[in-house]
Enzyme design. Sequence first.
Site, PDB file in Angstrom:
ATOM      1  N   ASN A  58      -2.128   0.157   6.494  1.00 58.21           N
ATOM      2  CA  ASN A  58      -1.641  -1.080   7.121  1.00 58.21           C
ATOM      3  C   ASN A  58      -0.693  -1.894   6.231  1.00 58.21           C
ATOM      4  O   ASN A  58      -0.636  -3.109   6.320  1.00 58.21           O
ATOM      5  CB  ASN A  58      -2.813  -1.918   7.658  1.00 58.21           C
ATOM      6  CG  ASN A  58      -3.731  -2.418   6.578  1.00 58.21           C
ATOM      7  OD1 ASN A  58      -3.560  -2.071   5.413  1.00 58.21           O
ATOM      8  ND2 ASN A  58      -4.703  -3.233   6.942  1.00 58.21           N
ATOM      9  N   TYR A  70     -12.494  -1.848  -3.956  1.00 57.44           N
ATOM     10  CA  TYR A  70     -12.985  -2.038  -2.587  1.00 57.44           C
ATOM     11  C   TYR A  70     -14.509  -1.920  -2.491  1.00 57.44           C
ATOM     12  O   TYR A  70     -15.032  -1.657  -1.412  1.00 57.44           O
ATOM     13  CB  TYR A  70     -12.311  -1.028  -1.650  1.00 57.44           C
ATOM     14  CG  TYR A  70     -10.910  -1.437  -1.220  1.00 57.44           C
ATOM     15  CD1 TYR A  70     -10.702  -2.546  -0.408  1.00 57.44           C
ATOM     16  CD2 TYR A  70      -9.802  -0.701  -1.615  1.00 57.44           C
ATOM     17  CE1 TYR A  70      -9.430  -2.924  -0.006  1.00 57.44           C
ATOM     18  CE2 TYR A  70      -8.511  -1.075  -1.210  1.00 57.44           C
ATOM     19  CZ  TYR A  70      -8.346  -2.185  -0.399  1.00 57.44           C
ATOM     20  OH  TYR A  70      -7.085  -2.561   0.018  1.00 57.44           O
ATOM     21  N   GLU A 120      -9.559 -10.396  -7.538  1.00 56.61           N
ATOM     22  CA  GLU A 120      -8.638  -9.272  -7.327  1.00 56.61           C
ATOM     23  C   GLU A 120      -7.425  -9.355  -8.243  1.00 56.61           C
ATOM     24  O   GLU A 120      -6.967  -8.341  -8.780  1.00 56.61           O
ATOM     25  CB  GLU A 120      -8.217  -9.234  -5.851  1.00 56.61           C
ATOM     26  CG  GLU A 120      -9.377  -8.863  -4.937  1.00 56.61           C
ATOM     27  CD  GLU A 120      -9.080  -9.024  -3.456  1.00 56.61           C
ATOM     28  OE1 GLU A 120      -9.969  -8.744  -2.647  1.00 56.61           O
ATOM     29  OE2 GLU A 120      -7.953  -9.430  -3.094  1.00 56.61           O
ATOM     30  N   LYS A 132       0.820  -1.217   0.000  1.00 59.58           N
ATOM     31  CA  LYS A 132       0.000   0.000   0.000  1.00 59.58           C
ATOM     32  C   LYS A 132       0.857   1.271   0.000  1.00 59.58           C
ATOM     33  O   LYS A 132       2.061   1.230   0.267  1.00 59.58           O
ATOM     34  CB  LYS A 132      -0.933  -0.034   1.206  1.00 59.58           C
ATOM     35  CG  LYS A 132      -1.920  -1.208   1.172  1.00 59.58           C
ATOM     36  CD  LYS A 132      -2.959  -1.075   2.269  1.00 59.58           C
ATOM     37  CE  LYS A 132      -3.941  -2.226   2.226  1.00 59.58           C
ATOM     38  NZ  LYS A 132      -5.052  -2.040   3.186  1.00 59.58           N
ATOM     39  N   ARG A 191       2.568  -6.604   8.961  1.00 58.32           N
ATOM     40  CA  ARG A 191       1.889  -5.395   9.475  1.00 58.32           C
ATOM     41  C   ARG A 191       2.474  -4.951  10.812  1.00 58.32           C
ATOM     42  O   ARG A 191       2.596  -3.755  11.068  1.00 58.32           O
ATOM     43  CB  ARG A 191       0.381  -5.641   9.567  1.00 58.32           C
ATOM     44  CG  ARG A 191      -0.278  -5.599   8.185  1.00 58.32           C
ATOM     45  CD  ARG A 191      -1.711  -6.039   8.262  1.00 58.32           C
ATOM     46  NE  ARG A 191      -2.428  -5.805   7.017  1.00 58.32           N
ATOM     47  CZ  ARG A 191      -3.519  -6.482   6.655  1.00 58.32           C
ATOM     48  NH1 ARG A 191      -3.997  -7.428   7.444  1.00 58.32           N
ATOM     49  NH2 ARG A 191      -4.125  -6.206   5.522  1.00 58.32           N
ATOM     50  N   HIS A 228      -2.230  -5.444   1.522  1.00 53.06           N
ATOM     51  CA  HIS A 228      -3.536  -6.095   1.390  1.00 53.06           C
ATOM     52  C   HIS A 228      -3.288  -7.571   1.111  1.00 53.06           C
ATOM     53  O   HIS A 228      -2.321  -7.913   0.431  1.00 53.06           O
ATOM     54  CB  HIS A 228      -4.307  -5.471   0.220  1.00 53.06           C
ATOM     55  CG  HIS A 228      -5.518  -6.265  -0.174  1.00 53.06           C
ATOM     56  ND1 HIS A 228      -6.699  -6.174   0.513  1.00 53.06           N
ATOM     57  CD2 HIS A 228      -5.713  -7.173  -1.161  1.00 53.06           C
ATOM     58  CE1 HIS A 228      -7.582  -6.992  -0.047  1.00 53.06           C
ATOM     59  NE2 HIS A 228      -7.001  -7.610  -1.054  1.00 53.06           N
TER      60      HIS A 228
END
Length: 139
Positions: free
Chosen positions: A114, A51, A128, A11, A104, A117
């Site tokens: 975080n 999302y 995805e 991320k 994480r 994913h």
Amino acid sequence: MATNRTFTMIKPDAVGNNYIGPILAKINEAGFRVVAMKYTKLSVESAGKFYEVHKARPFYGELVEYMSSGPIVAAILEKDNAVSDFRKLIGATDPSKAEPGTIRQLFAKSIAANAVHGSDSDENAEIEGNYFFAGSERF
Ligand code: CMP
């Protein structure tokens, strides 16, 4: 039946903190093989669509804004029991609750930012992965 592939994104917080290398090292050390990989940036529209399952959640707007705020790395990973083993490797969604040594716990600061994913089911891993790599070669 469990499949052997999962989907991940590194991320914007982790990319911005120069954690791409350390996170990929953890992924490799845990026995995952990269099948497809892309360094890219999501638009607000594409993050919103990715999302969409969370649309009714109070954090949806924040999530979409955050995920489109900077570059990400998207990847399909392969290993036996990929989905559940990868979720163990990354730890709890809230990094303050993530087990020591998980990605994480090591690299994330908050629930929204975080670090990574990980798909929550084989079905979503397929959906995805196709979202980013439909029509692309996988190796
Ligand atoms: P991820 O695994 O990418 O899937 C959905 C994301 O929503 C999740 O990681 C978190 O980053 C985010 N999320 C979940 N709960 C919250 C929350 N309470 N506030 C902000 N973001 C959240």
